[in-house]
Design an enzyme around this catalytic site. Structure first.
Site, PDB file in Angstrom:
ATOM      1  N   GLY A  12       0.792  -1.233   0.000  1.00 38.82           N
ATOM      2  CA  GLY A  12       0.000   0.000   0.000  1.00 38.82           C
ATOM      3  C   GLY A  12       0.817   1.272   0.000  1.00 38.82           C
ATOM      4  O   GLY A  12       0.364   2.302   0.501  1.00 38.82           O
ATOM      5  N   SER A  13       2.024   1.239  -0.609  1.00 38.79           N
ATOM      6  CA  SER A  13       2.801   2.486  -0.633  1.00 38.79           C
ATOM      7  C   SER A  13       2.126   3.521  -1.551  1.00 38.79           C
ATOM      8  O   SER A  13       2.213   4.722  -1.288  1.00 38.79           O
ATOM      9  CB  SER A  13       4.253   2.233  -1.055  1.00 38.79           C
ATOM     10  OG  SER A  13       4.344   1.843  -2.398  1.00 38.79           O
ATOM     11  N   LEU A  86      -4.538  -7.314  -6.918  1.00 37.12           N
ATOM     12  CA  LEU A  86      -4.140  -8.372  -7.847  1.00 37.12           C
ATOM     13  C   LEU A  86      -5.306  -9.146  -8.449  1.00 37.12           C
ATOM     14  O   LEU A  86      -5.105  -9.965  -9.339  1.00 37.12           O
ATOM     15  CB  LEU A  86      -3.184  -9.348  -7.138  1.00 37.12           C
ATOM     16  CG  LEU A  86      -1.859  -8.707  -6.703  1.00 37.12           C
ATOM     17  CD1 LEU A  86      -0.964  -9.731  -6.031  1.00 37.12           C
ATOM     18  CD2 LEU A  86      -1.155  -8.086  -7.911  1.00 37.12           C
ATOM     19  N   ILE A  89     -11.171  -7.254 -11.653  1.00 39.14           N
ATOM     20  CA  ILE A  89     -12.353  -6.530 -11.190  1.00 39.14           C
ATOM     21  C   ILE A  89     -13.578  -7.089 -11.915  1.00 39.14           C
ATOM     22  O   ILE A  89     -13.593  -7.154 -13.158  1.00 39.14           O
ATOM     23  CB  ILE A  89     -12.201  -5.018 -11.493  1.00 39.14           C
ATOM     24  CG1 ILE A  89     -10.948  -4.459 -10.815  1.00 39.14           C
ATOM     25  CG2 ILE A  89     -13.430  -4.249 -11.036  1.00 39.14           C
ATOM     26  CD1 ILE A  89     -10.925  -4.592  -9.311  1.00 39.14           C
ATOM     27  N   ASN A 103      -6.322   2.553 -12.303  1.00 36.33           N
ATOM     28  CA  ASN A 103      -5.262   1.637 -11.879  1.00 36.33           C
ATOM     29  C   ASN A 103      -3.918   2.262 -12.211  1.00 36.33           C
ATOM     30  O   ASN A 103      -3.814   3.130 -13.085  1.00 36.33           O
ATOM     31  CB  ASN A 103      -5.403   0.312 -12.639  1.00 36.33           C
ATOM     32  CG  ASN A 103      -4.386  -0.731 -12.188  1.00 36.33           C
ATOM     33  OD1 ASN A 103      -4.080  -0.857 -10.995  1.00 36.33           O
ATOM     34  ND2 ASN A 103      -3.839  -1.469 -13.138  1.00 36.33           N
ATOM     35  N   HIS A 105      -0.005   0.929 -13.291  1.00 37.42           N
ATOM     36  CA  HIS A 105       0.748  -0.252 -13.721  1.00 37.42           C
ATOM     37  C   HIS A 105       2.216   0.144 -13.866  1.00 37.42           C
ATOM     38  O   HIS A 105       2.523   1.208 -14.420  1.00 37.42           O
ATOM     39  CB  HIS A 105       0.193  -0.748 -15.065  1.00 37.42           C
ATOM     40  CG  HIS A 105       0.859  -2.006 -15.525  1.00 37.42           C
ATOM     41  ND1 HIS A 105       0.510  -3.246 -15.053  1.00 37.42           N
ATOM     42  CD2 HIS A 105       1.886  -2.201 -16.393  1.00 37.42           C
ATOM     43  CE1 HIS A 105       1.285  -4.157 -15.620  1.00 37.42           C
ATOM     44  NE2 HIS A 105       2.126  -3.556 -16.435  1.00 37.42           N
ATOM     45  N   ASP A 146      -5.181  -4.206 -17.938  1.00 37.70           N
ATOM     46  CA  ASP A 146      -4.187  -3.200 -18.376  1.00 37.70           C
ATOM     47  C   ASP A 146      -4.472  -2.605 -19.753  1.00 37.70           C
ATOM     48  O   ASP A 146      -3.549  -2.131 -20.423  1.00 37.70           O
ATOM     49  CB  ASP A 146      -2.765  -3.808 -18.377  1.00 37.70           C
ATOM     50  CG  ASP A 146      -2.365  -4.329 -17.008  1.00 37.70           C
ATOM     51  OD1 ASP A 146      -2.783  -3.720 -16.010  1.00 37.70           O
ATOM     52  OD2 ASP A 146      -1.647  -5.337 -16.941  1.00 37.70           O
ATOM     53  N   GLU A 175       5.728   6.236  -9.493  1.00 37.52           N
ATOM     54  CA  GLU A 175       4.309   5.956  -9.225  1.00 37.52           C
ATOM     55  C   GLU A 175       3.784   6.869  -8.115  1.00 37.52           C
ATOM     56  O   GLU A 175       2.680   7.413  -8.200  1.00 37.52           O
ATOM     57  CB  GLU A 175       4.118   4.492  -8.820  1.00 37.52           C
ATOM     58  CG  GLU A 175       4.422   3.501  -9.917  1.00 37.52           C
ATOM     59  CD  GLU A 175       4.169   2.073  -9.457  1.00 37.52           C
ATOM     60  OE1 GLU A 175       3.146   1.823  -8.822  1.00 37.52           O
ATOM     61  OE2 GLU A 175       5.007   1.205  -9.752  1.00 37.52           O
TER      62      GLU A 175
HETATM   63  C1  GRF Z   1       2.864  -1.018  -7.765  1.00 38.77           C
HETATM   64  O1  GRF Z   1       4.065  -1.272  -8.443  1.00 38.77           O
HETATM   65  C2  GRF Z   1       1.736  -0.859  -8.736  1.00 38.77           C
HETATM   66  O2  GRF Z   1       2.127  -0.309  -9.950  1.00 38.77           O
HETATM   67  C3  GRF Z   1       1.284  -2.261  -8.955  1.00 38.77           C
HETATM   68  O3  GRF Z   1       1.441  -2.895  -7.699  1.00 38.77           O
HETATM   69  C4  GRF Z   1       2.427  -2.218  -6.934  1.00 38.77           C
HETATM   70  C5  GRF Z   1       1.771  -1.836  -5.641  1.00 38.77           C
HETATM   71  O4  GRF Z   1       2.674  -1.376  -4.689  1.00 38.77           O
HETATM   72  N1  GRF Z   1      -0.042  -2.284  -9.522  1.00 38.77           N
HETATM   73  P1  GRF Z   1       2.114  -0.764  -3.329  1.00 38.77           P
HETATM   74  O5  GRF Z   1       1.269  -1.821  -2.646  1.00 38.77           O
HETATM   75  O6  GRF Z   1       1.344   0.462  -3.649  1.00 38.77           O
HETATM   76  O7  GRF Z   1       3.350  -0.461  -2.512  1.00 38.77           O
END
Ligand code: GRF
Length: 223
Positions: A12-13, A86, A89, A103, A105, A146, A175
């Site tokens: 969840g970063s 993961l 949906i 989303n 990616h 995607d 991100e």
């Molecule tokens: C990220 O790399 C995102 O692009 C992918 O999953 C990862 C999630 O990382 N869909 P986090 O849980 O937000 O740290």
């Protein structure tokens, strides 16, 4: 004020980056995170939510496809933000939140996306292909993995000595910069999915222009 539900399976970063960004916007924030939903009971994303007093919901696989939609409806979610979620949906959720479901990616889609392309699989595929450039893509979600309309992308260089770990870390930093901006822009209506399937509007910041960035690294935005 738009109500955001974040779906996350892992650390969840990105969720954290979104929470932090909305905090910084303060009274000007167009949205608030009202729930974090996860298919994994141990997901640290759920813990991040609990610590902030945000509704943290574990949706076990056994709960069935309808459980996700029910939880989103119960939380009156206007915007559904996938952050490392993961599971596919369900079509009913995609239809109900069309244009309000996004989303991120960790590659420059449509390259290195699709079924099975998640987490380290993405970065390993980038390295195996010998690609010199990867990045992050924010996109609306449709019924194919995607393949929804692209909202924003940011390039990240691949270094000769990169491993999947070092590449993942460099992409993740990007991100954390672009996703919160995109989420806020969509929540405020500055960016939206038009009826013809195209993304319209303007993000409230500039993307890097190759070669005109001065001394700053051309690919990675300032922290
Ligand atoms: C990220 O790399 C995102 O692009 C992918 O999953 C990862 C999630 O990382 N869909 P986090 O849980 O937000 O740290």
């Amino acid at each position: 004020m738009q109500r955001i539900a974040v779906l996350a399976s892992g650390g969840g970063s990105n969720l954290q980056a979104i929470l932090d960004h909305l905090d910084v916007l303060g009274d000007a924030s167009p949205a608030t995170v009202v729930a974090v939903l996860s298919d994994r009971t141990g997901a640290y994303a759920l813990e991040r939510a609990r610590r902030r007093g945000i509704s943290a919901v574990h949706l076990p696989r056994a709960a069935g496809e309808g459980a996700l939609e029910q939880a989103l409806v119960a939380h009156e979610a206007d915007l559904v933000v996938l952050a490392g979620y993961l599971r596919l949906i369900p079509a009913a959720v995609v239809r109900r939140w069309t244009g309000r479901l996004v989303n991120i990616h960790p590659s420059l889609l449509p390259a290195f996306g699709g079924h099975g392309m998640y987490g380290h699989h993405v970065h390993e595929a980038v390295l195996a292909a010998g690609a010199r450039l990867t990045g992050a893509t924010v996109h609306f979600v449709n019924e194919q993995f995607d393949r929804g309309a692209i909202v924003a992308q940011w390039p990240v260089p691949v270094h000769a000595d990169d491993t999947a770990d070092t590449l993942a870390e460099r992409v993740l930093r990007v991100e954390h910069r672009i996703y919160p901006w995109c989420v806020a822009a969509i929540a405020s209506g500055a960016v939206r999915l038009a009826d013809d399937g195209r993304v319209v509007g303007a993000l409230p910041y500039q993307f890097p222009r190759f070669g005109v960035e001065g001394p700053r690294h051309p690919f990675v935005p300032d922290a």
